[in-house]
Design an enzyme around this catalytic site. Structure first.
Site, mmCIF file in Angstrom:
data_model
loop_
_atom_site.group_PDB
_atom_site.id
_atom_site.type_symbol
_atom_site.label_atom_id
_atom_site.label_comp_id
_atom_site.label_asym_id
_atom_site.label_seq_id
_atom_site.Cartn_x
_atom_site.Cartn_y
_atom_site.Cartn_z
ATOM 1 N N SER A 88 28.555 29.456 -6.664
ATOM 2 C CA SER A 88 29.301 30.690 -6.967
ATOM 3 C C SER A 88 29.723 31.458 -5.728
ATOM 4 C CB SER A 88 28.436 31.622 -7.815
ATOM 5 O OG SER A 88 28.245 31.103 -9.080
ATOM 6 N N GLY A 89 29.487 30.878 -4.557
ATOM 7 C CA GLY A 89 29.827 31.609 -3.337
ATOM 8 C C GLY A 89 28.602 31.983 -2.515
ATOM 9 N N THR A 90 27.526 31.238 -2.701
ATOM 10 C CA THR A 90 26.274 31.491 -1.982
ATOM 11 C C THR A 90 26.482 31.440 -0.465
ATOM 12 O OG1 THR A 90 25.235 30.244 -3.777
ATOM 13 C CG2 THR A 90 23.849 30.802 -1.882
ATOM 14 N N THR A 91 27.129 30.377 -0.015
ATOM 15 C CA THR A 91 27.313 30.157 1.419
ATOM 16 C C THR A 91 28.117 31.312 2.024
ATOM 17 O OG1 THR A 91 27.503 27.831 0.784
ATOM 18 C CG2 THR A 91 27.999 28.379 3.073
ATOM 19 N N TRP A 92 29.145 31.712 1.325
ATOM 20 C CA TRP A 92 30.021 32.801 1.784
ATOM 21 C C TRP A 92 29.250 34.123 1.842
ATOM 22 C CZ3 TRP A 92 34.783 34.820 -1.470
ATOM 23 C CH2 TRP A 92 35.621 35.575 -0.638
ATOM 24 N N HIS A 130 18.194 30.995 -5.856
ATOM 25 C CA HIS A 130 18.902 30.807 -7.127
ATOM 26 C C HIS A 130 18.001 31.186 -8.305
ATOM 27 C CE1 HIS A 130 22.197 28.821 -5.201
ATOM 28 N NE2 HIS A 130 21.605 27.685 -4.986
ATOM 29 N N ARG A 152 30.325 33.728 -10.570
ATOM 30 C CA ARG A 152 31.727 33.300 -10.506
ATOM 31 C C ARG A 152 32.166 32.884 -11.896
ATOM 32 N NH1 ARG A 152 33.344 27.973 -6.838
ATOM 33 N NH2 ARG A 152 35.592 28.357 -6.761
ATOM 34 N N GLY A 203 37.565 26.249 -2.304
ATOM 35 C CA GLY A 203 37.444 27.701 -2.168
ATOM 36 C C GLY A 203 38.573 28.460 -2.846
HETATM 37 P P1 A3P Z 1 34.786 25.025 -4.711
HETATM 38 O O1 A3P Z 1 33.958 23.841 -5.050
HETATM 39 O O2 A3P Z 1 35.501 25.580 -5.907
HETATM 40 O O3 A3P Z 1 35.717 24.785 -3.578
HETATM 41 P P2 A3P Z 1 28.032 27.783 -3.001
HETATM 42 O O4 A3P Z 1 28.197 28.300 -1.611
HETATM 43 O O5 A3P Z 1 27.343 28.746 -3.926
HETATM 44 O O6 A3P Z 1 27.459 26.419 -3.020
HETATM 45 O O7 A3P Z 1 29.499 27.698 -3.629
HETATM 46 C C1 A3P Z 1 30.390 26.714 -3.184
HETATM 47 C C2 A3P Z 1 31.794 27.148 -3.517
HETATM 48 O O8 A3P Z 1 32.184 28.207 -2.636
HETATM 49 C C3 A3P Z 1 32.766 26.012 -3.283
HETATM 50 O O9 A3P Z 1 33.820 26.202 -4.235
HETATM 51 C C4 A3P Z 1 33.191 26.281 -1.858
HETATM 52 O O10 A3P Z 1 34.415 25.680 -1.491
HETATM 53 C C5 A3P Z 1 33.291 27.790 -1.840
HETATM 54 N N1 A3P Z 1 33.132 28.371 -0.498
HETATM 55 C C6 A3P Z 1 32.328 27.966 0.505
HETATM 56 N N2 A3P Z 1 32.459 28.745 1.588
HETATM 57 C C7 A3P Z 1 33.371 29.682 1.263
HETATM 58 C C8 A3P Z 1 33.941 30.789 1.992
HETATM 59 N N3 A3P Z 1 33.583 31.034 3.247
HETATM 60 N N4 A3P Z 1 34.848 31.545 1.354
HETATM 61 C C9 A3P Z 1 35.218 31.285 0.073
HETATM 62 N N5 A3P Z 1 34.722 30.256 -0.652
HETATM 63 C C10 A3P Z 1 33.809 29.466 -0.063
#
Ligand code: A3P
Length: 321
Positions: free
Chosen positions: A68-72, A133, A155, A289
Site C-alpha cells: 500500500s505504499g510502505t516503502t514510500w 503490517h 490503498r 507506482g
Molecule cells: P505497484 O505494484 O502498484 O507499482 P509497498 O511499499 O507497501 O510494498 O507497496 C508497493 C507499491 O508501492 C508498489 O505499487 C510500488 O511500485 C509502489 N511504490 C514503491 N515506492 C514508491 C514511491 N517512492 N512512490 C510511490 N509509489 C511507490
C-alpha cells in the site's frame, strides 16, 4: 505439514499447527492468528514482539497494509524525522544508500526475527522508527498505552490486490507454482491475504485514528499521490516536527519529496541490485507506482465482486476509496 524452521520455537510450532489454515499466496499455508492470516515465521516474530517490545513516547511506528505504499511512507518518515541530522540535500543521505526497510525496520521481519535472540532496543537513537503490517488490535500493549505515534497507510483494494499478486509471484520460492490471478482474487475477496482480511486491517486503524487523532494518522496512497506536499506537511506536524517557513522557502519539503519519489528510488543502485535480507530483491518493491493499474487485469465481473465486498465490509464506516 511439519514446520521445519529453526526460527520457530517448539511452543510456537505447536500453537501454529492448532490454528485454522488455508493455502498461502507464496507459502504452502497461511494460518489464522489472532484474527489475521500470516505465515509461520511471521507468527513467531509477532509473538516475540508482543512479549518484548517496550514502546517509548518518542517512538514512531509506520503501520501499513502490505503493498500500500510502505516503502514510500517509510522513506518520507525517515527523511522528515531525521532531517536535522541528515539534510535531504546531502549527497550521502542514507536514503541514497539504503533501502527504506533497512532504515525503518519491520518488527516482524527484522527486529524480532530471532525468538532466541531478543534485541536490546533501549539505546537506539531517538526517535526510534519501526515498521509493521500487524493489525492495530495485535500491536503490543505498550504501543497502545504509550504516547508513541502511529502513521498508517492503506490503498485502494483494487490496486493493492494487483500489486500483491505481482509481488507474491516475483518472490515466491521456485518450488511453488505460479499463483493464478483468478485464484488469488478469490482468496483476496475471502480475506485470505497476508495480514488480512484487508477490511479488518483498515477498520482497526481507521477507528483508532478517529478516536485518537493525535495517536494515529490515517493516510491513503491515492491522497499522497494527489498532493504529496500537503500530506508530507501533515505527517511532519503530526510527528511534532512541522516544517518551518524558512525550510519551506529553502525547498526542504520539495527536496524530501524528490528524494523519496518513485523514479528517484527505483533508479538507485541499492534498489536495483540490493536485497532485503535473504527475502527478496529490492527491485521488486518498485513496480509501476500508479493509481488504477488494476483496470488492465481485472474483468468487469471481478471488479463488481470486489466492489460488493468493499460495500459489505466497509460500508457505513466512513472509509471510502
Ligand atoms: P505497484 O505494484 O502498484 O507499482 P509497498 O511499499 O507497501 O510494498 O507497496 C508497493 C507499491 O508501492 C508498489 O505499487 C510500488 O511500485 C509502489 N511504490 C514503491 N515506492 C514508491 C514511491 N517512492 N512512490 C510511490 N509509489 C511507490
Amino acid at each position: 505439514e511439519v514446520i521445519e524452521d529453526d526460527k520457530i520455537s517448539q511452543q510456537s510450532t505447536e500453537l501454529i499447527l492448532s490454528l485454522p489454515r488455508e493455502k498461502g499466496w507464496r507459502t504452502p499455508y497461511v494460518y489464522l492468528f489472532q484474527g489475521f492470516w500470516c505465515q509461520p515465521h511471521e507468527i513467531q516474530a509477532i509473538i516475540t514482539f508482543q512479549k518484548h517490545f517496550q514502546a517509548k513516547d518518542s517512538d514512531v511506528l509506520v503501520a501499513t497494509v502490505p503493498k500500500s505504499g510502505t516503502t514510500w511512507l517509510k522513506a518520507l518518515t525517515f527523511a522528515t524525522v531525521s532531517r536535522h541530522n541528515f539534510s535531504s540535500f546531502n549527497k550521502n543521505h542514507p536514503l541514497l544508500n539504503f533501502n527504506p526497510h533497512d532504515l525503518v525496520p519491520f518488527f516482524e521481519y527484522t527486529v524480532y526475527d530471532k525468538h532466541d535472540k531478543v534485541p536490546d532496543l533501549s539505546n537506539m537513537h531517538e526517535p526510534r522508527l519501526f515498521g509493521t503490517h500487524v493489525p492495530f488490535a495485535s500491536l503490543s500493549k505498550s504501543i497502545k498505552e504509550s504516547n508513541c505515534k502511529v502513521i498508517y497507510i492503506c490503498r485502494n483494494p483494487f490496486d493493492t490486490f494487483i500489486s500483491s499478486w505481482f509481488f507474491a509471484n516475483k518472490i515466491k520460492p521456485g518450488s511453488l507454482p505460479t499463483l493464478a490471478l483468478d485464484e488469488a482474487f478469490e482468496m483476496y475477496c475471502k480475506g485470505v491475504v497476508g495480514f488480512g482480511p484487508f477490511w479488518t486491517h483498515m477498520l482497526g486503524y481507521w477507528k483508532e485514528s478517529i478516536e485518537k487523532p493525535n495517536k494515529v494518522l490515517f493516510l491513503m496512497y491515492e491522497d499522497l499521490k494527489g498532493d504529496i506536499n500537503f500530506h508530507l506537511k501533515r505527517v511532519a506536524e503530526f510527528l511534532g516536527c512541522p516544517f518551518t517557513l524558512e525550510e519551506e522557502n529553502r525547498g526542504v519539503i520539495e527536496n524530501i519529496i524528490k528524494l523519496c519519489s518513485f523514479q528517484k528510488m527505483k533508479e538507485l543502485e541499492v534498489n536495483k541490485s540490493g536485497t532485503f535480507g535473504r527475502n527478496f530483491e529490492n527491485k521488486f518493491l518498485f513496480r509501476k507506482g500508479e493509481i488504477g493499474d488494476w483496470v488492465n487485469y481485472l474483468s468487469p465481473s471481478m471488479a463488481q465482486k470486489l466492489t460488493k465486498v468493499m460495500e459489505d465490509k466497509l460500508g457505513g464506516s466512513g472509509l471510502t476509496f
